[in-house]
Scaffold this active site. Structure first.
Site, PDB file in Angstrom:
ATOM      1  N   GLY A  16       0.813  -1.209   0.000  1.00  0.00           N
ATOM      2  CA  GLY A  16       0.000   0.000   0.000  1.00  0.00           C
ATOM      3  C   GLY A  16       0.843   1.254   0.000  1.00  0.00           C
ATOM      4  N   ARG A  19       0.120   5.533  -1.750  1.00  0.00           N
ATOM      5  CA  ARG A  19      -0.617   6.723  -1.327  1.00  0.00           C
ATOM      6  C   ARG A  19      -0.637   6.790   0.193  1.00  0.00           C
ATOM      7  NH1 ARG A  19      -6.073   5.330  -0.083  1.00  0.00           N
ATOM      8  NH2 ARG A  19      -6.556   3.143  -0.535  1.00  0.00           N
ATOM      9  N   GLY A  52      16.178  12.204  -4.681  1.00  0.00           N
ATOM     10  CA  GLY A  52      16.661  11.769  -5.986  1.00  0.00           C
ATOM     11  C   GLY A  52      16.532  10.285  -6.250  1.00  0.00           C
ATOM     12  N   ASN A  88       1.546  -2.149   5.413  1.00  0.00           N
ATOM     13  CA  ASN A  88       0.798  -0.910   5.559  1.00  0.00           C
ATOM     14  C   ASN A  88      -0.582  -0.955   4.903  1.00  0.00           C
ATOM     15  OD1 ASN A  88       0.446   2.197   5.689  1.00  0.00           O
ATOM     16  ND2 ASN A  88       0.402   1.727   3.494  1.00  0.00           N
ATOM     17  N   SER A 141      -3.413   0.433  14.484  1.00  0.00           N
ATOM     18  CA  SER A 141      -4.245   1.614  14.685  1.00  0.00           C
ATOM     19  C   SER A 141      -4.757   1.648  16.113  1.00  0.00           C
ATOM     20  CB  SER A 141      -5.428   1.590  13.717  1.00  0.00           C
ATOM     21  OG  SER A 141      -6.377   2.583  14.040  1.00  0.00           O
ATOM     22  N   TYR A 154     -12.701  -3.293  11.044  1.00  0.00           N
ATOM     23  CA  TYR A 154     -11.346  -2.742  10.921  1.00  0.00           C
ATOM     24  C   TYR A 154     -10.649  -2.739  12.280  1.00  0.00           C
ATOM     25  CZ  TYR A 154      -7.764   0.904  10.241  1.00  0.00           C
ATOM     26  OH  TYR A 154      -6.586   1.618  10.201  1.00  0.00           O
ATOM     27  N   ALA A 156     -11.320  -4.566  14.896  1.00  0.00           N
ATOM     28  CA  ALA A 156     -11.075  -5.948  15.319  1.00  0.00           C
ATOM     29  C   ALA A 156      -9.851  -6.518  14.599  1.00  0.00           C
ATOM     30  CB  ALA A 156     -12.306  -6.801  15.034  1.00  0.00           C
ATOM     31  N   ALA A 157      -9.734  -6.206  13.303  1.00  0.00           N
ATOM     32  CA  ALA A 157      -8.590  -6.697  12.537  1.00  0.00           C
ATOM     33  C   ALA A 157      -7.292  -6.104  13.070  1.00  0.00           C
ATOM     34  CB  ALA A 157      -8.762  -6.358  11.062  1.00  0.00           C
ATOM     35  N   LYS A 158      -7.301  -4.811  13.393  1.00  0.00           N
ATOM     36  CA  LYS A 158      -6.085  -4.163  13.894  1.00  0.00           C
ATOM     37  C   LYS A 158      -5.702  -4.701  15.273  1.00  0.00           C
ATOM     38  CE  LYS A 158      -5.099  -1.441  10.444  1.00  0.00           C
ATOM     39  NZ  LYS A 158      -3.876  -1.650   9.626  1.00  0.00           N
TER      40      LYS A 158
END
Length: 261
Positions: A16, A19, A52, A88, A141, A154, A156-158
């Site tokens: 991920g 962005r 660079g 991520n 999170s 979300y 619960a997953a984290k």
């Protein structure tokens, strides 16, 4: 380019990394001189660059186990090693629990928990045979440690991701270190989707003791630290990157009741 770092020989994958927070993490590793590969289903709107140097993009659907195996095989073939994996990729739309069935919520869990597990297992097979081992970072999170209305799957997953990282750290030690960055609110290009316009962002920022949202590059610097030799004895840990967390609501309610600002 004058001032650009010499390549440090490390190879880092940021899922991920096209962005938001992922770009900040990728840029931070580029600044160290590492070779950085960012992956997602779609390419970034513009190349991810810093000092660079440019991150390489490879497409992959992290929910497809066979595609993940092929992806890491290509990294090994093309780069000869893998030193850092940053899990991520993730996210979720706002959706109340009773607004969808369990199958739809399970898709959120698959992206935010099962996909990092799949990627970590593939990365571990490369890292465990390297003399220097490797490092896996989970991007967690604060939603994993407090109620998360509208994003329950979300959260619960984290929560599961953080536990998974601690167990990986024990099972894979000492060859591979595994840690979690536990993020609070971050100012990204999609912040307005969660917090509204600039006035909404400013109002949300006032609830954070630090007085502002984190910047993606600040998350990146924390990731670079945990992946560095300076953190060689840190594994199974969770680093809070949340600006002090959230000011307790009961304090504001009590102050308002007493007429205090």
């Amino acid at each position: 380019m004058v001032g650009a770092p010499e390549p440090d020989g490390r190879v880092a994958v940021v899922t991920g990394g096209t962005r938001g927070v992922g770009v900040g993490i990728a840029r931070a590793f580029l600044r160290t001189g590492a070779q950085v590969i960012v992956c997602a289903r779609r390419p970034p709107p513009r190349p991810v660059t810093a000092h660079g140097r440019t991150a390489r993009f490879l497409p992959v659907d992290l929910r497809d186990a066979a595609a993940v195996e092929d992806f890491f095989g290509r990294v090994a073939t093309d780069h000869g090693r893998l030193d850092v994996l940053v899990n991520n990729a993730g996210g979720a739309p706002f959706r109340r629990l009773d607004a969808a069935d369990a199958t739809r919520h399970a898709r959120v869990i698959a992206l935010n928990l099962t996909a990092p597990l799949t990627a970590s297992l593939a990365a571990h097979r490369l890292m465990r045979v390297q003399r220097a081992g490797g490092c896996v970072l989970m991007v967690g999170s604060v939603s994993g440690s407090r109620p998360s209305p509208g994003t329950a799957a979300y959260g619960a997953a984290k929560a599961g991701l953080e536990h998974l990282a601690r167990t990986m750290a024990v099972e894979w030690a000492p060859r591979v270190r595994v840690n979690t960055l536990v993020l609070g609110m971050v100012r990204t290009e999609s912040a307005h989707l969660h917090y509204g316009d600039e006035h909404g962002v400013a109002a949300v920022a006032r609830t954070v003791p630090a007085g502002r949202l984190a910047e993606p590059d600040e998350v990146g610097e924390a990731a670079v630290f945990l992946a560095s030799d300076r953190a060689a004895y840190i594994t199974g840990a969770s680093l809070l990157v949340h600006g002090g967390g959230e000011r307790p609501a009961f304090l504001d309610a009590a102050n308002a009741d007493h007429g205090e600002p």
